[in-house]
Design a protein around this motif. Structure first.
Motif, short mmCIF file in Angstrom:
data_model
loop_
_atom_site.label_atom_id
_atom_site.label_comp_id
_atom_site.label_asym_id
_atom_site.label_seq_id
_atom_site.Cartn_x
_atom_site.Cartn_y
_atom_site.Cartn_z
N GLY A 179 0.79 -1.22 0.00
CA GLY A 179 0.00 0.00 0.00
C GLY A 179 0.82 1.27 0.00
O GLY A 179 0.31 2.35 -0.29
N LYS A 180 2.13 1.16 0.32
CA LYS A 180 2.99 2.34 0.29
C LYS A 180 3.10 2.85 -1.15
O LYS A 180 3.08 2.06 -2.10
CB LYS A 180 4.38 2.00 0.83
CG LYS A 180 4.41 1.68 2.32
CD LYS A 180 4.10 2.90 3.17
CE LYS A 180 4.24 2.58 4.65
NZ LYS A 180 3.93 3.75 5.50
N LEU A 229 3.15 10.29 -12.15
CA LEU A 229 2.76 8.89 -11.99
C LEU A 229 2.71 8.53 -10.51
O LEU A 229 3.30 9.22 -9.67
CB LEU A 229 3.76 7.98 -12.70
CG LEU A 229 4.00 8.23 -14.19
CD1 LEU A 229 5.16 7.36 -14.68
CD2 LEU A 229 2.75 7.97 -15.00
N VAL A 230 2.02 7.45 -10.22
CA VAL A 230 2.00 6.91 -8.85
C VAL A 230 2.43 5.45 -8.90
O VAL A 230 1.85 4.65 -9.64
CB VAL A 230 0.58 7.00 -8.23
CG1 VAL A 230 0.60 6.41 -6.82
CG2 VAL A 230 0.09 8.44 -8.19
N ALA A 231 3.47 5.13 -8.13
CA ALA A 231 3.91 3.74 -7.99
C ALA A 231 3.47 3.24 -6.63
O ALA A 231 3.64 3.93 -5.61
CB ALA A 231 5.43 3.66 -8.11
N ARG A 232 2.86 2.04 -6.58
CA ARG A 232 2.38 1.49 -5.32
C ARG A 232 2.92 0.08 -5.11
O ARG A 232 3.01 -0.70 -6.05
CB ARG A 232 0.85 1.44 -5.29
CG ARG A 232 0.17 2.79 -5.20
CD ARG A 232 -1.32 2.63 -4.97
NE ARG A 232 -1.99 3.93 -4.84
CZ ARG A 232 -2.48 4.61 -5.86
NH1 ARG A 232 -2.40 4.10 -7.08
NH2 ARG A 232 -3.06 5.76 -5.66
N LYS A 233 3.23 -0.22 -3.86
CA LYS A 233 3.66 -1.57 -3.51
C LYS A 233 2.42 -2.44 -3.32
O LYS A 233 1.53 -2.11 -2.55
CB LYS A 233 4.49 -1.54 -2.22
CG LYS A 233 4.75 -2.93 -1.63
CD LYS A 233 5.59 -3.78 -2.56
CE LYS A 233 5.74 -5.20 -2.02
NZ LYS A 233 6.39 -5.28 -0.73
N GLU A 234 2.37 -3.52 -4.05
CA GLU A 234 1.34 -4.52 -3.87
C GLU A 234 2.03 -5.85 -3.60
O GLU A 234 3.26 -5.93 -3.57
CB GLU A 234 0.43 -4.58 -5.09
CG GLU A 234 -0.35 -3.29 -5.31
CD GLU A 234 -1.37 -3.37 -6.43
OE1 GLU A 234 -1.63 -4.49 -6.92
OE2 GLU A 234 -1.88 -2.31 -6.83
N GLU A 235 1.28 -6.88 -3.39
CA GLU A 235 1.86 -8.16 -3.05
C GLU A 235 2.73 -8.68 -4.19
O GLU A 235 2.27 -8.92 -5.30
CB GLU A 235 0.75 -9.17 -2.75
CG GLU A 235 1.27 -10.47 -2.17
CD GLU A 235 0.15 -11.40 -1.73
OE1 GLU A 235 0.47 -12.52 -1.29
OE2 GLU A 235 -1.02 -11.02 -1.83
N ARG A 290 -4.49 0.65 -5.68
CA ARG A 290 -4.57 1.45 -6.89
C ARG A 290 -5.96 1.51 -7.50
O ARG A 290 -6.27 2.42 -8.26
CB ARG A 290 -3.59 0.93 -7.95
CG ARG A 290 -3.87 -0.47 -8.40
CD ARG A 290 -2.85 -0.98 -9.41
NE ARG A 290 -2.96 -2.40 -9.55
CZ ARG A 290 -3.87 -2.99 -10.31
NH1 ARG A 290 -4.74 -2.26 -10.99
NH2 ARG A 290 -3.92 -4.30 -10.38
N ILE A 291 -6.84 0.51 -7.18
CA ILE A 291 -8.17 0.53 -7.81
C ILE A 291 -9.29 0.86 -6.83
O ILE A 291 -10.44 0.99 -7.24
CB ILE A 291 -8.49 -0.81 -8.51
CG1 ILE A 291 -8.66 -1.93 -7.48
CG2 ILE A 291 -7.44 -1.15 -9.54
CD1 ILE A 291 -9.16 -3.22 -8.10
#
Length: 425
Positions: free
Chosen positions: A281-282, A289-295, A381-382
């Motif tokens: 979620g970070k 742009l937006v970069a997000r940590k997901e699993e 992100r969604i």
């Protein structure tokens, strides 16, 4: 000059400015077209930045092509406030695309040569580029446009000799002699001094850039083999990779190819790599742009401009909501959610997620909507892109996911309705 055997049988459209390099290239291909079964055409772009000078150059190109009966496609840019190099590059790329379609050509040929390649490598090196920025100028494909550079191994001196030998006329772009631009400073001041200190430096830089290009091709194939990049409809996913050189190349490729962002910095690349090891979620924002940590991955998408779509539930009669398929009907259509229509308050609206939203889970128990999404493993992100039916901060239905306990169907239900959601575009 380069043997054109590699381009045998191609339909080539030359990007022709009227300057010495592009005139030499067009004439060289014209003179050898029959021998290599090449079909030649040309295109000219008037950027409308230099006023009468650029119009004069375009007129010269028209007359020159006419004298040799070379088909010419002409583009003129409307004057705009955005005269940046990037804006001009994007417009020129669109002209290439149109020229290919109109001429029926297979490729666009540009007159970049060995010295241009050296300038590019030096420029990128000075900006702190990684190895991918040191590959120089190569044949390749940019946003679906195939581009070749037949003169890339030719020196400036060789082109000058060809011009003189064939007594070719050309026009001079007066901005080429100005050192106001960074590339011109390298061309006029840096590279000549380097050649004095190290004879044939441009040729050596060219050989280095070809080796770098081979290395980059190896990494590109490795990225593909390992499936590090997965492109979605509105986002790009970079799967976890602890090998920093490989991850950085995957990130650069994802950002440049899918979002046309090329002005990234070394620090931004460092931040993206570190994000892999942050909590789920970070997020990290850069270049719009937006970069997000997901699993087990990082997702990158355009930064949201802020979705303000909202409509009263009782007034909604549409089939799409903010570009997404969303129908509320008395008839089921495939997989959908069903609910008790009479339990929807008159003040309820269809909208997106907001801070403070609560959800009364089906079967009982109230949760913060964000926590509920986490439990359901719905990516951050969604979350703000999923339509909701809500009354104040009370979420009654999450489209495509679940209805709240408050609108569930019971034995007393008289009006069963269906929430038909097509998912994110």
């Amino acid at each position: 000059m380069k043997d054109l055997a590699a381009y045998r049988g191609l339909k080539i459209c030359v990007a022709l400015s009227g300057g010495r390099d592009s005139i030499a290239l067009a004439h060289y291909i014209y003179s050898n077209a029959k021998a290599f079964s090449i079909t030649l055409s040309a295109m000219n772009c008037d950027h409308s930045i230099r006023g009468e000078s650029s119009a004069r150059d375009s007129e010269f190109v028209k007359e020159w092509c006419g004298s040799l009966k070379i088909p010419l496609i002409f583009f003129k840019r409307e004057q705009t406030q955005d005269n940046s190099e990037n804006s001009a590059r994007l417009w020129r790329l669109e002209c290439y695309r149109k020229a290919l379609k109109e001429s029926g050509a297979d490729v666009i040929a540009t007159a970049h040569h060995l010295n241009d390649n050296a300038e590019t490598v030096l420029f990128n090196l000075a900006r702190g580029s990684g190895l991918c920025g040191l590959t120089g100028i190569c044949d390749g494909e940019i946003d679906g446009v195939k581009i070749i550079r037949p003169f890339i191994a030719c020196t400036r001196r060789e082109i000058d000799e060809y011009i003189a030998e064939n007594q070719l006329d050309f026009v001079e772009d007066e901005t080429n002699s100005s050192d106001r631009y960074t590339r011109n400073k390298i061309r006029l001041n840096v590279l000549p001094e380097l050649e004095k200190a190290v004879p044939q430096a441009a040729e050596s830089i060219y050989r280095f850039s070809r080796l770098a290009a081979e290395d980059e091709l190896f990494f590109r194939e490795l990225i593909k083999e390992r499936g590090l990049i997965e492109a979605g409809p509105t986002f790009v996913k970079i799967n976890h990779c602890a090998q920093k050189p490989l991850f950085n190349r995957a990130a650069v490729s994802a950002v440049s190819r899918n979002f046309n962002r090329r002005d990234y910095t070394a620090q931004q690349a460092e931040n993206l790599f570190a994000l892999q090891f942050a909590g789920t979620g970070k997020a990290f924002e850069f270049l719009g742009l937006v970069a997000r940590k997901e699993e087990n991955c990082i997702t990158i998408e355009e930064k949201e401009s802020g979705e303000s779509g909202q409509v009263l539930f009782c007034d909604y009669r549409g089939k799409t909501f903010c570009g997404q398929r969303l129908e509320i009907s008395g008839k089921a259509d495939g997989k959908c959610l069903k609910f008790d229509l009479d339990k929807i308050p008159s003040t309820a609206v269809i909208r997106f997620m907001r801070a403070g939203d609560k959800f009364n889970k089906f079967g009982g128990g109230t949760k913060n909507l964000g926590d509920y999404f986490t439990d359901k493993k719905i990516p951050v992100r969604i979350r703000k892109k999923i339509p909701l039916i809500a009354d104040g901060q009370n979420v009654l239905a999450i489209c495509g996911v679940e209805i709240s306990d408050g609108i569930k169907i019971t034995e007393k239900t008289q009006k069963i309705y269906y929430l038909i959601y097509g998912g994110l575009p």
